[in-house]
Design a protein around this motif. Structure first.
Motif, PDB file in Angstrom:
ATOM      1  N   PRO A 283      -5.653   6.454  -8.680  1.00  9.28           N
ATOM      2  CA  PRO A 283      -5.982   6.237  -7.387  1.00  9.28           C
ATOM      3  C   PRO A 283      -7.448   5.858  -7.209  1.00  9.28           C
ATOM      4  O   PRO A 283      -7.602   4.978  -6.422  1.00  9.28           O
ATOM      5  N   SER A 287      -7.915   1.999  -5.525  1.00  3.93           N
ATOM      6  CA  SER A 287      -8.811   2.097  -4.627  1.00  3.93           C
ATOM      7  C   SER A 287      -9.934   1.108  -4.848  1.00  3.93           C
ATOM      8  O   SER A 287     -10.384   0.278  -3.952  1.00  3.93           O
ATOM      9  N   GLN A 401      -9.528   8.190  -0.934  1.00  5.37           N
ATOM     10  CA  GLN A 401      -8.560   8.108  -2.071  1.00  5.37           C
ATOM     11  C   GLN A 401      -9.163   7.891  -3.582  1.00  5.37           C
ATOM     12  O   GLN A 401      -8.662   8.633  -4.489  1.00  5.37           O
TER      13      GLN A 401
END
Length: 484
Positions: A283, A287, A401
């Protein structure tokens, strides 16, 4: 610890130090202003100092490179020297660099001042957030403080466009001068209000100089910043002189060598600036890449549009600043109203990122289709609105995120990695866009827009890849890793 006498109690009875928040948020506003005030003033700077488009690209990239280059080492500097000392010193240097930049009579002096101010922002922006976390108790008081801090950051870019337009009408030098007195005022208030170390926090014991070099990972910091500067220099030279040009290679090869050295150092350093395990955090990685593509393509596009409006259509700096607002104002409004947070809370970050990732590349493609002599109403404005939509949907979602599965102990490093990718992408994309335009070949503007669009499409691809389940992965929803 220094106390804040300008404090009130909120509706819950919690003490809310307004003076401290004023200093921290005011400085965050200055950091956010720095990019946008330079963009609108670029044509005037170039005409006054006789700078090429390549050099003007460095006026924007210099700040972003200083910011991105020092973010990883900044946490270590704060740990060694203390938050108060670092924050106040950075504020004072920022004020001095602003004055010197406004008085600059050559491109190198102006760019050097911008780089120094970026380094100062790297020291104050994350430190300000850490001070808020310690000065405000968890709950409504801290949430309110973080909201105000974020609003000043999000709204600063939009405010900078208008303010720069107004000041550049008089002289571009005012756009670089006005942050100096403001930073000095914040410094004077900060002397009284900025707290020292957090309660119970002790300064790190100082080892001998030789041991300190390794303990604080000075080699890692030097190789990282060196790799960024060498790569940016090579990118600005490549389009004009050719990628096989000996001088271009003298930038590319050291960039690769220093980058490889940085990776090797981080793997073996006793206290690395960047734990390589963080890069494996899916993540966080997706991101960071998505945010890098979003910011990099946007800054590159602003560079093109600024010269379209002022040099192509004859717009004034103020009209240009107002004309660029449709891309940044929606995000400021979304943060101010709390809409960004509510959207993430209701739908989750991943769907919002996927939903918003198509908008910026669609806007850039729209502008590409208009040809080399675009109309603002039919080409540039729709593109800016689409970019603004992309930011509203993705900005808070990408941040959320990125931190969703990171341990508490790693959040500082993860945040630095995330913001570093954002700043570095903006610096490198702008530098390359400027050099493509400066090369002066037929279709240079189109080539620059193709680059901007490609970066945005890469961000869309990252959003799609992040949504796709990994092969063999358990599709059952599981809670995020708990904080250690």
């Amino acid at each position: 610890m220094t106390t804040d006498r300008a404090a009130t109690a909120d509706s819950t009875g919690t003490v809310f130090p307004r003076g401290l928040l004023f200093v921290l948020s005011g400085n965050m506003l200055l950091d956010a202003l720095e990019v946008s005030v330079a963009v609108v003033a670029l044509p005037s700077i170039g005409a006054d100092l006789g700078l090429s488009l390549t050099a003007l690209g460095w006026v924007v990239s210099g700040f972003a490179l200083g910011f991105g280059g020092l973010l990883l080492p900044s946490g270590r500097l704060v740990a060694v020297l203390g938050r108060r000392r670092v924050y106040l010193a950075a504020l004072l240097v920022f004020a001095v660099a602003s004055v010197l930049g406004a008085l600059a009579t050559s491109g190198p002096l102006l760019i050097a001042g911008r780089f120094v101010k970026g380094c100062c922002a790297a020291l104050t922006a994350p430190t300000g957030l850490a001070i808020i976390a310690d000065a405000f108790p968890a709950g409504p008081a801290r949430n309110r403080a973080v909201s105000v801090y974020s609003l000043f950051g999000a709204g600063g870019f939009s405010a900078g466009l208008v303010l720069s337009g107004l000041l550049t009408e008089v002289s571009w030098r005012w756009t670089f001068l006005f942050p100096g007195p403001v930073a000095l005022v914040l410094f004077l208030f900060g002397l009284r209000l900025i707290p020292g170390r957090a309660p119970g926090e002790e300064p790190e014991p100082q080892p001998p100089v030789r041991s300190a070099v390794l303990r604080y990972d000075v080699p890692g910091a030097v190789t990282f910043v060196g790799a960024l500067l060498a790569l940016a220099w090579a990118l600005t030279r490549g389009p004009g002189a050719g990628w096989a040009d000996p001088l271009t290679l003298t930038g590319l090869l050291p960039a690769l060598a220093l980058g490889a050295a940085f990776v090797r150092i981080e793997r073996t350093a006793p206290r690395p600036l960047l734990r390589t395990a963080l890069i494996a955090d899916r993540p966080l990685l997706w991101s960071a890449l998505g945010a890098a593509a979003l910011n990099g393509s946007y800054l590159g596009f602003l560079f093109v549009v600024t010269f379209d409006l002022q040099s192509g259509l004859g717009w004034s700096p103020l009209a240009t600043g107002l004309g660029l607002l449709p891309a940044s104002l929606p995000l400021a409004a979304a943060v101010a109203t709390g809409m960004s947070g509510r959207l993430v809370g209701r739908f989750g970050p991943a769907p919002l990122i996927a939903l918003g990732a198509w908008a910026p590349p669609a806007g850039y493609l729209w502008c590409l289709a208009a040809g080399d002599h675009p109309s603002y109403a039919s080409s540039t404005l729709p593109a800016l609105l689409l970019v603004g939509l992309g930011f509203v949907l993705q900005f808070a979602a990408l941040n959320t995120q990125a931190m969703s599965g990171v341990r508490h102990a790693d959040r500082g490093s993860a945040g630095a990695l995330y913001q570093t990718s954002v700043q570095v992408a903006g610096a490198l994309t702008t530098a390359l866009v400027a050099s493509l335009l400066a090369a002066g070949a037929d279709g240079a503007r189109r080539t620059a827009l193709v680059l901007v669009t490609s970066v945005a499409v890469a961000g869309f691809a990252v959003a799609v890849a992040a949504r796709a389940p990994r092969r063999g992965a358990n599709r059952t929803v599981v809670p995020a890793r708990r904080d250690d």
